[in-house]
Design an enzyme around this catalytic site. Structure first.
Site, PDB file in Angstrom:
ATOM      1  N   GLY A  53       1.249 -10.479   5.741  1.00  0.00           N
ATOM      2  CA  GLY A  53       0.155 -11.345   6.178  1.00  0.00           C
ATOM      3  C   GLY A  53       0.021 -12.509   5.203  1.00  0.00           C
ATOM      4  O   GLY A  53       0.053 -12.302   3.990  1.00  0.00           O
ATOM      5  N   MET A  60       2.243  -3.918   2.312  1.00  0.00           N
ATOM      6  CA  MET A  60       1.828  -2.555   1.998  1.00  0.00           C
ATOM      7  C   MET A  60       2.842  -1.744   1.179  1.00  0.00           C
ATOM      8  O   MET A  60       2.693  -0.532   1.066  1.00  0.00           O
ATOM      9  CB  MET A  60       1.477  -1.820   3.312  1.00  0.00           C
ATOM     10  CG  MET A  60       0.364  -2.520   4.086  1.00  0.00           C
ATOM     11  SD  MET A  60      -0.040  -1.731   5.661  1.00  0.00           S
ATOM     12  CE  MET A  60      -0.812  -0.231   5.111  1.00  0.00           C
ATOM     13  N   GLU A  61       3.888  -2.397   0.668  1.00  0.00           N
ATOM     14  CA  GLU A  61       4.932  -1.613  -0.011  1.00  0.00           C
ATOM     15  C   GLU A  61       5.463  -2.196  -1.323  1.00  0.00           C
ATOM     16  O   GLU A  61       5.841  -1.448  -2.237  1.00  0.00           O
ATOM     17  CB  GLU A  61       6.158  -1.424   0.924  1.00  0.00           C
ATOM     18  CG  GLU A  61       5.927  -0.632   2.181  1.00  0.00           C
ATOM     19  CD  GLU A  61       5.342  -1.467   3.317  1.00  0.00           C
ATOM     20  OE1 GLU A  61       5.479  -2.716   3.261  1.00  0.00           O
ATOM     21  OE2 GLU A  61       4.737  -0.897   4.238  1.00  0.00           O
ATOM     22  N   GLU A 121      11.935  -4.206  11.913  1.00  0.00           N
ATOM     23  CA  GLU A 121      12.362  -5.190  10.919  1.00  0.00           C
ATOM     24  C   GLU A 121      13.838  -5.004  10.552  1.00  0.00           C
ATOM     25  O   GLU A 121      14.504  -5.955  10.178  1.00  0.00           O
ATOM     26  CB  GLU A 121      11.504  -5.049   9.655  1.00  0.00           C
ATOM     27  CG  GLU A 121      10.065  -5.445   9.879  1.00  0.00           C
ATOM     28  CD  GLU A 121       9.119  -4.936   8.801  1.00  0.00           C
ATOM     29  OE1 GLU A 121       8.210  -5.669   8.436  1.00  0.00           O
ATOM     30  OE2 GLU A 121       9.289  -3.799   8.326  1.00  0.00           O
ATOM     31  N   ASP A 134       1.388 -12.900  10.387  1.00  0.00           N
ATOM     32  CA  ASP A 134      -0.031 -13.081  10.745  1.00  0.00           C
ATOM     33  C   ASP A 134      -0.747 -13.651   9.532  1.00  0.00           C
ATOM     34  O   ASP A 134      -0.169 -13.732   8.447  1.00  0.00           O
ATOM     35  CB  ASP A 134      -0.646 -11.729  11.149  1.00  0.00           C
ATOM     36  CG  ASP A 134      -0.501 -10.696  10.038  1.00  0.00           C
ATOM     37  OD1 ASP A 134       0.484  -9.939  10.042  1.00  0.00           O
ATOM     38  OD2 ASP A 134      -1.355 -10.670   9.122  1.00  0.00           O
TER      39      ASP A 134
HETATM   40  N1  ADE Z   1       2.044  -6.774   6.908  1.00  0.00           N
HETATM   41  C1  ADE Z   1       2.040  -7.745   7.824  1.00  0.00           C
HETATM   42  N2  ADE Z   1       0.806  -8.214   8.032  1.00  0.00           N
HETATM   43  C2  ADE Z   1       0.001  -7.515   7.204  1.00  0.00           C
HETATM   44  C3  ADE Z   1      -1.396  -7.521   6.973  1.00  0.00           C
HETATM   45  N3  ADE Z   1      -2.197  -8.352   7.636  1.00  0.00           N
HETATM   46  N4  ADE Z   1      -1.905  -6.639   6.066  1.00  0.00           N
HETATM   47  C4  ADE Z   1      -1.081  -5.803   5.400  1.00  0.00           C
HETATM   48  N5  ADE Z   1       0.230  -5.744   5.597  1.00  0.00           N
HETATM   49  C5  ADE Z   1       0.783  -6.605   6.481  1.00  0.00           C
END
Ligand code: ADE
Length: 253
Positions: A79, A193-194, A13, A217
């Site tokens: 996501g 996640m951060e 990234e 995604d």
């Molecule tokens: N970062 C990118 N896609 C993710 C997902 N599906 N779950 C958690 N963090 C993400």
């Protein structure tokens, strides 16, 4: 000149951002190596947090303690959760929540104990400036991105969204889990996640914080495949276009 911190979780990234910096220096903070330099006349510190809330929180804390940080911006992928939040779109966070925080029955589910809150808002001014940079990029994505690659990823006319972003120490990769998250947090636009961890640290230190994520995604059954393609093929270009535009739109260094 006080630096602006740009954080991201993964090398893929941040790769393009590092190439754009001038006068690079590497500084070691614990097991993290951060890069300082200038871009569009601004002092910038570029930091790879690694993945997850603890890694992001320790990185943010070390940066704030080491540098006279004016603000922190987190960028990378997420996501998509909300209806219409598709691969290739951008989500500018207005607030964060840790979807895996649960100290009930001692505290209400999602509330961070001793903070009296579950939601951590982002800085309004910074968020607004990120939103206008994101809009500038997606107005004409062909200027920045290889459209053939985007078409292969089924990206058609990418949009900018803003709103609640969820963070947790889990890669969400099933439709069942993403549906459950959305049921619990109907306003959620995206999951990563951060961000919530950095938002909490920034609240602790009074440092303005904002975040923008590109959707890699849909956090569903094909999330792993979509994420891997996106991260390898386009994530770096998205983040450099976005951060370069954002910094160039700023008036003072
Ligand atoms: N970062 C990118 N896609 C993710 C997902 N599906 N779950 C958690 N963090 C993400």
């Amino acid at each position: 000149m006080k630096p602006i911190v740009i954080m991201g979780a993964m090398q893929q990234e941040l790769a393009g951002l590092k190439q754009a910096l001038q006068g690079l220096h590497t500084v070691t903070l614990g097991s993290r190596q951060v890069t300082t330099g200038t871009w569009h006349g601004h002092a910038v510190v570029l930091a790879l947090s690694h993945i997850g809330k603890v890694a992001a929180a320790t990185t943010a804390t070390a940066l704030i303690e080491r540098f006279d940080v004016t603000e922190i911006v987190f960028t990378g992928v997420a996501g998509g959760l909300g209806a219409g939040v598709n691969v290739g779109d951008m989500v500018v966070a207005t607030e964060f929540l840790q979807h895996d925080m649960d100290a009930s029955p001692l505290f209400p589910q999602y509330e961070v104990p001793m903070y009296g809150r579950a939601h951590f808002p982002t800085d309004v001014r910074l968020t607004h400036s990120l939103h206008s940079a994101a809009q500038a990029i997606l107005k004409n994505p062909a200027q920045w991105m290889d459209m053939d690659v985007l078409r292969e990823l089924h990206v058609q006319s990418p949009q900018v969204h803003q709103g609640l972003v969820l963070s947790g120490d889990r890669f969400v990769a099933t439709s069942a889990e993403s549906k459950a998250l959305l049921q619990q947090q109907p306003k959620a636009m995206a999951v990563e996640m951060e961000g919530a961890a950095v938002a909490q640290v920034c609240l602790d230190y009074g440092v303005p914080f904002a975040a923008v994520r590109t959707i890699s995604d849909r956090a569903d059954d094909s999330a792993t495949t979509d994420f891997n393609r996106f991260i390898h093929e386009v994530a770096s270009r998205y983040t450099s276009a976005l951060m370069g535009t954002w910094l160039s739109q700023r008036t003072s260094g």
